[in-house]
Design a protein around this motif. Structure first.
Motif, PDB file in Angstrom:
ATOM      1  N   MET A 126     -29.804 -36.760 -22.392  1.00  0.00           N
ATOM      2  CA  MET A 126     -28.535 -37.549 -22.070  1.00  0.00           C
ATOM      3  C   MET A 126     -27.413 -38.758 -22.491  1.00  0.00           C
ATOM      4  O   MET A 126     -27.008 -38.890 -22.554  1.00  0.00           O
ATOM      5  CB  MET A 126     -28.369 -38.189 -20.385  1.00  0.00           C
ATOM      6  CG  MET A 126     -28.930 -37.329 -19.619  1.00  0.00           C
ATOM      7  SD  MET A 126     -28.218 -36.207 -18.725  1.00  0.00           S
ATOM      8  CE  MET A 126     -26.990 -37.415 -18.094  1.00  0.00           C
ATOM      9  N   VAL A 127     -28.368 -39.329 -23.235  1.00  0.00           N
ATOM     10  CA  VAL A 127     -28.107 -40.305 -24.232  1.00  0.00           C
ATOM     11  C   VAL A 127     -27.430 -40.221 -25.884  1.00  0.00           C
ATOM     12  O   VAL A 127     -26.357 -40.192 -26.117  1.00  0.00           O
ATOM     13  CB  VAL A 127     -28.610 -42.022 -24.113  1.00  0.00           C
ATOM     14  CG1 VAL A 127     -27.300 -43.351 -25.091  1.00  0.00           C
ATOM     15  CG2 VAL A 127     -28.058 -42.090 -22.864  1.00  0.00           C
ATOM     16  N   LEU A 128     -28.486 -39.880 -26.451  1.00  0.00           N
ATOM     17  CA  LEU A 128     -28.456 -39.551 -28.080  1.00  0.00           C
ATOM     18  C   LEU A 128     -28.191 -37.837 -28.229  1.00  0.00           C
ATOM     19  O   LEU A 128     -26.909 -38.290 -28.983  1.00  0.00           O
ATOM     20  CB  LEU A 128     -29.634 -39.677 -28.187  1.00  0.00           C
ATOM     21  CG  LEU A 128     -30.893 -41.674 -27.760  1.00  0.00           C
ATOM     22  CD1 LEU A 128     -32.280 -41.784 -29.163  1.00  0.00           C
ATOM     23  CD2 LEU A 128     -30.007 -42.272 -28.911  1.00  0.00           C
ATOM     24  N   TRP A 154     -28.641 -49.844 -31.535  1.00  0.00           N
ATOM     25  CA  TRP A 154     -28.977 -49.748 -29.447  1.00  0.00           C
ATOM     26  C   TRP A 154     -29.438 -51.137 -29.583  1.00  0.00           C
ATOM     27  O   TRP A 154     -29.670 -52.278 -28.145  1.00  0.00           O
ATOM     28  CB  TRP A 154     -29.966 -49.423 -29.481  1.00  0.00           C
ATOM     29  CG  TRP A 154     -29.539 -47.870 -28.818  1.00  0.00           C
ATOM     30  CD1 TRP A 154     -29.355 -46.822 -29.837  1.00  0.00           C
ATOM     31  CD2 TRP A 154     -28.135 -47.675 -27.781  1.00  0.00           C
ATOM     32  NE1 TRP A 154     -27.845 -45.428 -29.048  1.00  0.00           N
ATOM     33  CE2 TRP A 154     -27.286 -46.290 -28.238  1.00  0.00           C
ATOM     34  CE3 TRP A 154     -27.712 -48.297 -26.662  1.00  0.00           C
ATOM     35  CZ2 TRP A 154     -26.497 -45.608 -27.038  1.00  0.00           C
ATOM     36  CZ3 TRP A 154     -27.281 -47.960 -26.131  1.00  0.00           C
ATOM     37  CH2 TRP A 154     -26.756 -47.045 -25.770  1.00  0.00           C
ATOM     38  N   ASN A 155     -30.108 -51.966 -30.679  1.00  0.00           N
ATOM     39  CA  ASN A 155     -30.818 -53.365 -30.661  1.00  0.00           C
ATOM     40  C   ASN A 155     -29.174 -54.403 -30.037  1.00  0.00           C
ATOM     41  O   ASN A 155     -29.642 -55.407 -30.007  1.00  0.00           O
ATOM     42  CB  ASN A 155     -32.124 -53.828 -31.871  1.00  0.00           C
ATOM     43  CG  ASN A 155     -32.895 -54.034 -31.095  1.00  0.00           C
ATOM     44  OD1 ASN A 155     -32.924 -55.366 -30.921  1.00  0.00           O
ATOM     45  ND2 ASN A 155     -33.983 -54.018 -31.915  1.00  0.00           N
ATOM     46  N   VAL A 156     -29.050 -53.855 -31.458  1.00  0.00           N
ATOM     47  CA  VAL A 156     -27.585 -54.812 -31.481  1.00  0.00           C
ATOM     48  C   VAL A 156     -26.995 -55.210 -30.509  1.00  0.00           C
ATOM     49  O   VAL A 156     -26.831 -56.243 -29.322  1.00  0.00           O
ATOM     50  CB  VAL A 156     -26.721 -54.258 -32.325  1.00  0.00           C
ATOM     51  CG1 VAL A 156     -25.282 -55.425 -32.565  1.00  0.00           C
ATOM     52  CG2 VAL A 156     -27.314 -54.823 -33.837  1.00  0.00           C
ATOM     53  N   LEU A 157     -26.534 -53.563 -29.333  1.00  0.00           N
ATOM     54  CA  LEU A 157     -25.514 -53.763 -28.306  1.00  0.00           C
ATOM     55  C   LEU A 157     -26.836 -54.580 -27.130  1.00  0.00           C
ATOM     56  O   LEU A 157     -25.966 -55.112 -26.411  1.00  0.00           O
ATOM     57  CB  LEU A 157     -26.473 -52.462 -27.634  1.00  0.00           C
ATOM     58  CG  LEU A 157     -25.051 -51.298 -28.535  1.00  0.00           C
ATOM     59  CD1 LEU A 157     -24.853 -50.296 -28.007  1.00  0.00           C
ATOM     60  CD2 LEU A 157     -23.982 -52.235 -28.555  1.00  0.00           C
ATOM     61  N   LEU A 158     -28.137 -54.204 -27.515  1.00  0.00           N
ATOM     62  CA  LEU A 158     -28.714 -55.455 -26.525  1.00  0.00           C
ATOM     63  C   LEU A 158     -28.763 -56.434 -26.044  1.00  0.00           C
ATOM     64  O   LEU A 158     -28.997 -57.326 -25.287  1.00  0.00           O
ATOM     65  CB  LEU A 158     -30.246 -55.044 -26.725  1.00  0.00           C
ATOM     66  CG  LEU A 158     -31.505 -55.713 -25.970  1.00  0.00           C
ATOM     67  CD1 LEU A 158     -31.149 -54.744 -23.959  1.00  0.00           C
ATOM     68  CD2 LEU A 158     -33.318 -55.837 -26.370  1.00  0.00           C
ATOM     69  N   LEU A 192     -30.031 -51.138 -18.559  1.00  0.00           N
ATOM     70  CA  LEU A 192     -30.129 -49.123 -19.546  1.00  0.00           C
ATOM     71  C   LEU A 192     -30.470 -49.543 -20.571  1.00  0.00           C
ATOM     72  O   LEU A 192     -30.676 -48.574 -22.033  1.00  0.00           O
ATOM     73  CB  LEU A 192     -28.759 -49.321 -19.517  1.00  0.00           C
ATOM     74  CG  LEU A 192     -27.963 -48.860 -17.133  1.00  0.00           C
ATOM     75  CD1 LEU A 192     -26.977 -48.485 -16.940  1.00  0.00           C
ATOM     76  CD2 LEU A 192     -29.157 -48.007 -16.505  1.00  0.00           C
ATOM     77  N   VAL A 193     -29.765 -50.604 -21.492  1.00  0.00           N
ATOM     78  CA  VAL A 193     -29.386 -50.882 -22.758  1.00  0.00           C
ATOM     79  C   VAL A 193     -31.180 -51.433 -22.994  1.00  0.00           C
ATOM     80  O   VAL A 193     -31.064 -50.403 -24.169  1.00  0.00           O
ATOM     81  CB  VAL A 193     -28.534 -51.732 -23.638  1.00  0.00           C
ATOM     82  CG1 VAL A 193     -28.821 -52.095 -25.081  1.00  0.00           C
ATOM     83  CG2 VAL A 193     -27.155 -51.756 -22.905  1.00  0.00           C
ATOM     84  N   PHE A 194     -31.695 -51.607 -22.689  1.00  0.00           N
ATOM     85  CA  PHE A 194     -33.233 -51.872 -23.007  1.00  0.00           C
ATOM     86  C   PHE A 194     -34.215 -50.295 -22.712  1.00  0.00           C
ATOM     87  O   PHE A 194     -34.893 -50.937 -23.723  1.00  0.00           O
ATOM     88  CB  PHE A 194     -34.065 -53.000 -22.261  1.00  0.00           C
ATOM     89  CG  PHE A 194     -35.050 -54.032 -22.397  1.00  0.00           C
ATOM     90  CD1 PHE A 194     -35.191 -54.030 -23.183  1.00  0.00           C
ATOM     91  CD2 PHE A 194     -36.952 -53.210 -21.507  1.00  0.00           C
ATOM     92  CE1 PHE A 194     -36.945 -54.300 -23.724  1.00  0.00           C
ATOM     93  CE2 PHE A 194     -37.957 -53.614 -22.171  1.00  0.00           C
ATOM     94  CZ  PHE A 194     -37.896 -54.313 -22.589  1.00  0.00           C
ATOM     95  N   ALA A 195     -33.745 -50.061 -22.181  1.00  0.00           N
ATOM     96  CA  ALA A 195     -34.543 -48.586 -21.803  1.00  0.00           C
ATOM     97  C   ALA A 195     -34.458 -47.589 -22.838  1.00  0.00           C
ATOM     98  O   ALA A 195     -35.486 -46.885 -23.508  1.00  0.00           O
ATOM     99  CB  ALA A 195     -33.644 -47.168 -20.567  1.00  0.00           C
ATOM    100  N   ALA A 215     -34.115 -61.255 -29.007  1.00  0.00           N
ATOM    101  CA  ALA A 215     -33.198 -59.707 -29.688  1.00  0.00           C
ATOM    102  C   ALA A 215     -32.251 -59.983 -30.502  1.00  0.00           C
ATOM    103  O   ALA A 215     -32.264 -58.554 -31.521  1.00  0.00           O
ATOM    104  CB  ALA A 215     -32.283 -59.980 -28.132  1.00  0.00           C
ATOM    105  N   VAL A 216     -31.877 -60.871 -31.295  1.00  0.00           N
ATOM    106  CA  VAL A 216     -31.367 -61.188 -32.268  1.00  0.00           C
ATOM    107  C   VAL A 216     -32.402 -60.594 -33.881  1.00  0.00           C
ATOM    108  O   VAL A 216     -31.709 -59.740 -34.110  1.00  0.00           O
ATOM    109  CB  VAL A 216     -30.752 -62.187 -32.986  1.00  0.00           C
ATOM    110  CG1 VAL A 216     -29.984 -62.056 -33.894  1.00  0.00           C
ATOM    111  CG2 VAL A 216     -29.250 -62.508 -31.819  1.00  0.00           C
ATOM    112  N   LEU A 217     -33.881 -61.285 -33.287  1.00  0.00           N
ATOM    113  CA  LEU A 217     -34.537 -61.011 -33.933  1.00  0.00           C
ATOM    114  C   LEU A 217     -34.867 -60.106 -34.714  1.00  0.00           C
ATOM    115  O   LEU A 217     -35.526 -59.010 -35.306  1.00  0.00           O
ATOM    116  CB  LEU A 217     -35.888 -62.725 -34.124  1.00  0.00           C
ATOM    117  CG  LEU A 217     -35.216 -63.071 -34.327  1.00  0.00           C
ATOM    118  CD1 LEU A 217     -36.382 -64.609 -33.297  1.00  0.00           C
ATOM    119  CD2 LEU A 217     -34.669 -63.870 -35.395  1.00  0.00           C
ATOM    120  N   SER A 218     -35.003 -59.163 -33.507  1.00  0.00           N
ATOM    121  CA  SER A 218     -35.853 -57.974 -33.352  1.00  0.00           C
ATOM    122  C   SER A 218     -34.965 -56.418 -34.065  1.00  0.00           C
ATOM    123  O   SER A 218     -34.772 -56.042 -34.674  1.00  0.00           O
ATOM    124  CB  SER A 218     -35.755 -57.546 -31.902  1.00  0.00           C
ATOM    125  OG  SER A 218     -36.093 -55.460 -31.753  1.00  0.00           O
ATOM    126  N   ALA A 219     -33.371 -57.056 -34.043  1.00  0.00           N
ATOM    127  CA  ALA A 219     -32.473 -56.532 -34.412  1.00  0.00           C
ATOM    128  C   ALA A 219     -32.433 -56.612 -35.871  1.00  0.00           C
ATOM    129  O   ALA A 219     -32.533 -55.768 -37.156  1.00  0.00           O
ATOM    130  CB  ALA A 219     -31.043 -55.991 -34.058  1.00  0.00           C
TER     131      ALA A 219
END
Length: 585
Positions: free
Chosen positions: A411-413, A429-433, A471-474, A541-545
């Motif tokens: 449904m997404v990718l 997607w991590n930046v969107l988070l 939604l974004v985290f999922a 979240a920034v560090l993860s991206a």
């Protein structure tokens, strides 16, 4: 010994062979493999490892009723390079994966027959292929069902402990301490579970996890009402922390089987199928964990002892299937991999993805596990919800999160042309988070909706902001869960996944402890403490991206639908990633 299906690059189109990992050929000639006395061709692949064919089970004179294993030898002339006994289920699995590999290369030429061509041979072959297919899926079904039943109790016991502690007057920081050993257990257990899974097989790690969950839930029957007084709270904290330690060990032992079995039943070239399987299991796990949150909240609102009894019944229901339906050999690795030092020598991509996972899940647990239910229950500064309503909100959040995980590939990718996922998709997607906790932090810190305690506005912001994060985290979690299984290396899949989820547990531990401290002590009010939790979430979240940028993966590129290409795919790569295009050190 571990056998890894490979596709031959030899002139024989569509030929499928099996790599005997860890067996080095002294020379290219004179190689054979002997399965229960039946010799089959073997050869040296690039790098010197031996590959051989897997004969049909009926040609091996195996009696499934009397013997569960077959002797296998790898020979160079008369010299035995390696000798092992392989479970019959493994042979069926390899034959099934071999058939899938051959089918992926295209239809084979029809074999010459000496008879009337009545189709009986084709029907028998189709029946055999179907039998192999279902035999290969059996461990997947058993482990998945056991894992999902366990997950329901995992979410439920967390809500029971948290809401019972809130009612008894324990602070958010004190509850965070109660969960500290639960999360710490994940750090240690994931390392040990990887080694246990590789040495003893998935069956025994799964059964050990289920047994420990029974013990941890049973211990919670000893919680005393007298521990709610200020002078005795340390007793309650110590007691519940130890009980949660057992549950934490149980969770990660059980999770190992649920995550690794997808790799064991999926051919290497079927990356899209692997993504869908991983997403389905991960999504269903989180959906049932959400259901467990509501079950726990509803049951504890009725009676604490009754709630624990419901969870014990669910665990008991899962155990017989795992005990009777799995072989001891499933997921085992060759002996030379089985050292603790080897667990820390992970491939480059596994290391990078693990660090990113630490920050990713830390960003969620900076506000979710303890501060959110406390804020929902708080009548002075928060929403003042009842225990069942708080449990329902958390349950819906996790169920939606789980379902989005399950349907992320389709449904997404897929509409965005990002299937299967790669490094660029993960970073995007991590930046969107980052935007979602940033929004929540701003609303809590500078808006008068929360400082003025406007219940309607607060409810709208909480539902909208946390729903967007959900939604974004999922999607991020689904991509991560796929990439770790994709980058995992053959017979070391249990150790690779175990190491990765060790980092996951460290992120959750950090988030739980830091969030409890921030919520209780940052700022002058609960609202300011809750805002501080979201600012910490933004940083994680920034560090993860940023860490994900360093993943080495040249597969595919990054598209945002059929018309917009952000990063062009490498020359020769069409669309999504394909097996063999991933550069992993």
């Amino acid at each position: 010994m571990y056998f890894e299906p490979i596709i031959s690059t030899a002139a024989a189109a569509g030929e499928a062979r099996v790599l005997c990992c860890g067996v080095k050929a002294p020379s290219p000639s004179g190689l054979t493999c002997r399965w229960n006395g039946v010799e089959v061709p073997a050869r040296a692949e690039e790098g010197g490892e031996v590959s051989c064919c897997v004969p049909p089970l009926e040609a091996l004179n195996a009696d499934p009723e009397r013997s569960q294993t077959l002797p296998v030898q790898v020979l160079h002339g008369e010299e035995v390079l390696l000798e092992e006994r392989v479970p019959l289920d493994t042979v069926r699995l390899l034959r099934s994966r071999k058939a899938a590999s051959t089918a992926a290369e295209g239809p084979a030429e029809p074999a010459a027959t000496g008879g009337g061509g009545d189709g009986g041979g084709d029907a028998a072959g189709a029946e055999e292929a179907m039998a192999r297919h279902y035999s290969a899926l059996r461990p997947f079904v058993i482990i998945s069902l056991s894992y999902l039943l366990f997950t329901t109790t995992d979410g439920a016991v967390r809500m029971i402990v948290l809401l019972h502690a809130y009612r008894a007057g324990f602070s958010a920081w004190q509850v965070a301490i109660m969960f500290s050993l639960y999360e710490t257990a994940g750090v240690v257990t994931n390392l040990a579970a990887g080694m246990m899974g590789a040495r003893w097989g998935i069956k025994w790690t799964l059964l050990t996890g289920l047994t420990l969950q029974l013990a941890g839930i049973s211990v919670l029957y000893g919680w005393r009402d007298g521990w709610s007084t200020p002078e005795n709270r340390w007793k309650g904290i110590l007691f519940v922390t130890c009980a949660q330690l057992l549950c934490g060990v149980a969770k990660d032992l059980t999770k190992l089987g649920g995550k690794t079995v997808t790799k064991l039943v999926t051919p290497n070239e079927k990356q899209t199928q692997l993504f869908k399987l991983v997403s389905f299991i991960t999504g269903m796990k989180n959906s049932l964990k959400g259901a467990g949150y509501f079950i726990g909240a509803a049951c504890v609102a009725y009676n604490y002892q009754f709630a624990l009894g419901v969870l014990l019944a669910l665990i008991v229901a899962a155990m017989p299937w795992a005990a009777l339906g799995l072989t001891d050999q499933l997921g085992r690795a060759r002996k030379e991999n089985l050292t603790l030092a080897r667990i820390f020598k992970q491939p480059y991509n596994i290391n990078v993805l693990s660090v990113s996972r630490f920050f990713l899940f830390g960003s969620r647990d900076m506000w979710f596990e303890v501060p959110l239910p406390y804020f929902l229950r708080n009548a002075t500064y928060g929403l003042g919800w009842s225990r069942p309503l708080t449990g329902l909100f958390l349950a819906v959040w996790i169920i939606v999160y789980g379902q989005v995980q399950s349907w992320t590939p389709q449904m997404v990718l897929t509409p965005l042309r990002q299937m299967p996922a790669n490094k660029y998709v993960a970073v995007f997607w991590n930046v969107l988070l980052v935007a979602t906790p940033l929004f929540m932090g701003l609303m809590l810190q500078v808006s008068d909706i929360f400082t003025g305690h406007h219940i309607g506005g607060m409810t709208g912001v909480m539902v909208g902001g946390l729903g967007a994060f959900c939604l974004v985290f999922a999607v991020n979690s689904s991509i991560h869960s796929y990439l770790i299984v994709r980058y995992a290396q053959g017979d070391k899949v249990a150790m690779n996944v175990g190491f990765y989820y060790c980092a996951n547990a460290m992120g959750r531990l950090t988030g739980t402890l830091v969030s409890g401290a921030l919520y209780s002590y940052a700022g002058d009010t609960v609202v300011q403490g809750f805002a501080a939790c979201f600012w910490a979430s933004v940083g994680f979240a920034v560090l993860s991206a940023l860490v994900e940028v360093f993943v080495v993966d040249n597969s595919g590129g990054l598209q945002l639908g059929p018309c917009l290409t952000v990063v062009a795919a490498p020359e020769g790569a069409e669309g999504g990633a394909k097996a063999g295009e991933v550069e992993v050190e």
